[in-house]
Design an enzyme around this catalytic site. Sequence first.
Site, PDB file in Angstrom:
ATOM      1  N   HIS A  30      -9.642   4.750  -1.071  1.00 51.09           N
ATOM      2  CA  HIS A  30      -8.791   4.790   0.129  1.00 51.09           C
ATOM      3  C   HIS A  30      -9.557   5.484   1.249  1.00 51.09           C
ATOM      4  O   HIS A  30     -10.558   6.151   1.001  1.00 51.09           O
ATOM      5  CB  HIS A  30      -7.503   5.556  -0.178  1.00 51.09           C
ATOM      6  CG  HIS A  30      -6.502   4.736  -0.913  1.00 51.09           C
ATOM      7  ND1 HIS A  30      -5.252   4.465  -0.421  1.00 51.09           N
ATOM      8  CD2 HIS A  30      -6.573   4.094  -2.102  1.00 51.09           C
ATOM      9  CE1 HIS A  30      -4.590   3.710  -1.279  1.00 51.09           C
ATOM     10  NE2 HIS A  30      -5.369   3.471  -2.316  1.00 51.09           N
ATOM     11  N   GLY A  31      -9.041   5.319   2.474  1.00 48.49           N
ATOM     12  CA  GLY A  31      -9.665   6.015   3.607  1.00 48.49           C
ATOM     13  C   GLY A  31     -11.037   5.464   3.941  1.00 48.49           C
ATOM     14  O   GLY A  31     -11.968   6.212   4.234  1.00 48.49           O
ATOM     15  N   GLU A  83      -2.429   6.050  -8.043  1.00 50.79           N
ATOM     16  CA  GLU A  83      -3.395   7.029  -7.523  1.00 50.79           C
ATOM     17  C   GLU A  83      -3.334   8.315  -8.333  1.00 50.79           C
ATOM     18  O   GLU A  83      -2.254   8.791  -8.683  1.00 50.79           O
ATOM     19  CB  GLU A  83      -3.108   7.330  -6.052  1.00 50.79           C
ATOM     20  CG  GLU A  83      -4.111   8.297  -5.436  1.00 50.79           C
ATOM     21  CD  GLU A  83      -3.963   8.401  -3.915  1.00 50.79           C
ATOM     22  OE1 GLU A  83      -3.913   7.352  -3.246  1.00 50.79           O
ATOM     23  OE2 GLU A  83      -3.883   9.529  -3.418  1.00 50.79           O
ATOM     24  N   ASP A 104       2.452   5.222  -5.374  1.00 49.03           N
ATOM     25  CA  ASP A 104       1.677   6.422  -5.073  1.00 49.03           C
ATOM     26  C   ASP A 104       2.424   7.669  -5.527  1.00 49.03           C
ATOM     27  O   ASP A 104       3.248   8.213  -4.800  1.00 49.03           O
ATOM     28  CB  ASP A 104       1.369   6.488  -3.571  1.00 49.03           C
ATOM     29  CG  ASP A 104       0.549   7.728  -3.222  1.00 49.03           C
ATOM     30  OD1 ASP A 104       0.214   8.507  -4.147  1.00 49.03           O
ATOM     31  OD2 ASP A 104       0.252   7.914  -2.031  1.00 49.03           O
ATOM     32  N   VAL A 132      -8.979  -0.207   4.374  1.00 44.19           N
ATOM     33  CA  VAL A 132      -9.400   0.060   5.752  1.00 44.19           C
ATOM     34  C   VAL A 132      -8.204  -0.147   6.673  1.00 44.19           C
ATOM     35  O   VAL A 132      -7.601  -1.221   6.686  1.00 44.19           O
ATOM     36  CB  VAL A 132     -10.546  -0.889   6.171  1.00 44.19           C
ATOM     37  CG1 VAL A 132     -10.960  -0.623   7.610  1.00 44.19           C
ATOM     38  CG2 VAL A 132     -11.747  -0.749   5.241  1.00 44.19           C
ATOM     39  N   THR A 180      -7.588   2.493   9.881  1.00 40.97           N
ATOM     40  CA  THR A 180      -7.880   3.092  11.188  1.00 40.97           C
ATOM     41  C   THR A 180      -8.957   2.326  11.966  1.00 40.97           C
ATOM     42  O   THR A 180      -8.825   2.136  13.181  1.00 40.97           O
ATOM     43  CB  THR A 180      -8.319   4.563  10.994  1.00 40.97           C
ATOM     44  OG1 THR A 180      -7.319   5.230  10.221  1.00 40.97           O
ATOM     45  CG2 THR A 180      -8.490   5.278  12.313  1.00 40.97           C
ATOM     46  N   HIS A 199      -7.844   9.855   4.547  1.00 39.80           N
ATOM     47  CA  HIS A 199      -7.242   8.829   5.396  1.00 39.80           C
ATOM     48  C   HIS A 199      -7.458   9.195   6.867  1.00 39.80           C
ATOM     49  O   HIS A 199      -7.477  10.368   7.213  1.00 39.80           O
ATOM     50  CB  HIS A 199      -5.727   8.757   5.160  1.00 39.80           C
ATOM     51  CG  HIS A 199      -5.369   8.115   3.858  1.00 39.80           C
ATOM     52  ND1 HIS A 199      -4.601   8.733   2.914  1.00 39.80           N
ATOM     53  CD2 HIS A 199      -5.655   6.893   3.349  1.00 39.80           C
ATOM     54  CE1 HIS A 199      -4.428   7.922   1.877  1.00 39.80           C
ATOM     55  NE2 HIS A 199      -5.062   6.800   2.119  1.00 39.80           N
ATOM     56  N   ASP A 213       0.851  -1.189   0.000  1.00 38.09           N
ATOM     57  CA  ASP A 213       0.000   0.000   0.000  1.00 38.09           C
ATOM     58  C   ASP A 213       0.893   1.248   0.000  1.00 38.09           C
ATOM     59  O   ASP A 213       1.885   1.305   0.750  1.00 38.09           O
ATOM     60  CB  ASP A 213      -0.874  -0.061   1.265  1.00 38.09           C
ATOM     61  CG  ASP A 213      -1.935   1.028   1.318  1.00 38.09           C
ATOM     62  OD1 ASP A 213      -2.389   1.467   0.245  1.00 38.09           O
ATOM     63  OD2 ASP A 213      -2.325   1.402   2.442  1.00 38.09           O
ATOM     64  N   HIS A 214       0.551   2.228  -0.816  1.00 36.01           N
ATOM     65  CA  HIS A 214       1.291   3.511  -0.861  1.00 36.01           C
ATOM     66  C   HIS A 214       2.810   3.351  -0.916  1.00 36.01           C
ATOM     67  O   HIS A 214       3.525   3.890  -0.069  1.00 36.01           O
ATOM     68  CB  HIS A 214       0.936   4.389   0.349  1.00 36.01           C
ATOM     69  CG  HIS A 214      -0.463   4.915   0.315  1.00 36.01           C
ATOM     70  ND1 HIS A 214      -0.876   5.896  -0.547  1.00 36.01           N
ATOM     71  CD2 HIS A 214      -1.552   4.564   1.042  1.00 36.01           C
ATOM     72  CE1 HIS A 214      -2.169   6.134  -0.358  1.00 36.01           C
ATOM     73  NE2 HIS A 214      -2.606   5.328   0.594  1.00 36.01           N
TER      74      HIS A 214
END
Length: 277
Positions: free
Chosen positions: A202-203, A133, A103, A225, A227, A174, A81-82
């Site tokens: 995202h977020g 992205e 990213d 997902v 947080t 995010h 991710d990222h």
Amino acid sequence: MLCTLSEILRDANERHYAVGAFNCLSLENVMGALEAAEDLRSPIILQVAEVQFPEAPLELMAPLFLRAAKLSSVPVCVHLDHGQSIETCMKAIRLGFTSVMFDGAALPFDENVDNTRLVTRMAKAAGVDVEAELGRVGDSGVDTADVFTDVEESVRFIEATGVDALAIAIGNLHGHYVHTPQLNIQRLIEIHEANRLPLVLHGGSGTSVEDFKACIHNGICKINVATAIQRGIMKAIRERMQTEPEVGYIPLKQVMIDASRDVVAEHIRLFESNSRV
Ligand code: 13P
């Protein structure tokens, strides 16, 4: 079973549901997430972001994710991710990840295209898929997105880079939302109509049920997902410590596994990826 991103997202794209991509930072996190996916017969994406490497080093997460995926009875994609640089994407590919995100959203358009195209070329040679992205997803604490993804740019970007999935910015952020966001579903519909490849949100944490549903029925096939899982685990730990201050490490590990499982299961149902495999 270990799968690539495009293998996992093909059915989601055709049948209008989303596969959850859960940022997992520990053994407990991974065990809980896979338990939920297997219980609910859902495909799943395990991922770790480059900013999380200090707490979850890529070299250690790779064998854990890959072994867990291979042992699982449901399709599992192991995703970076990222990724913030071409080098990090290369490293993840060498370690066996089946999908990487480069990213370049903060870069000027042409530079984002050039770098993403390079990552795609190298990834494809290794049989690995790529997410990129376009547009800026905001950060925690800010209650508006910086820049929404432009429809015409998305077409040019996808054609020029050959990516397998595109993360878009439609008002998503995010981290913790200051208040529940209102996603720009109209923009999503326009991007989806112009490009038929799987789109990524995202977020995911803190998104309303209505927005989740509107997203998955209009082209979002992967939802990230992070947080919500961390908060769920911390809440469960706090509650257990309150009722049993002397609780031992081993029972607490089980608390973490169960909390991870419950949050992931809740999202799998929301994303309608249950009973698909
Ligand atoms: P949240 O922490 O808001 O769920 O975002 C996760 C994410 O998008 C990881 O890339």
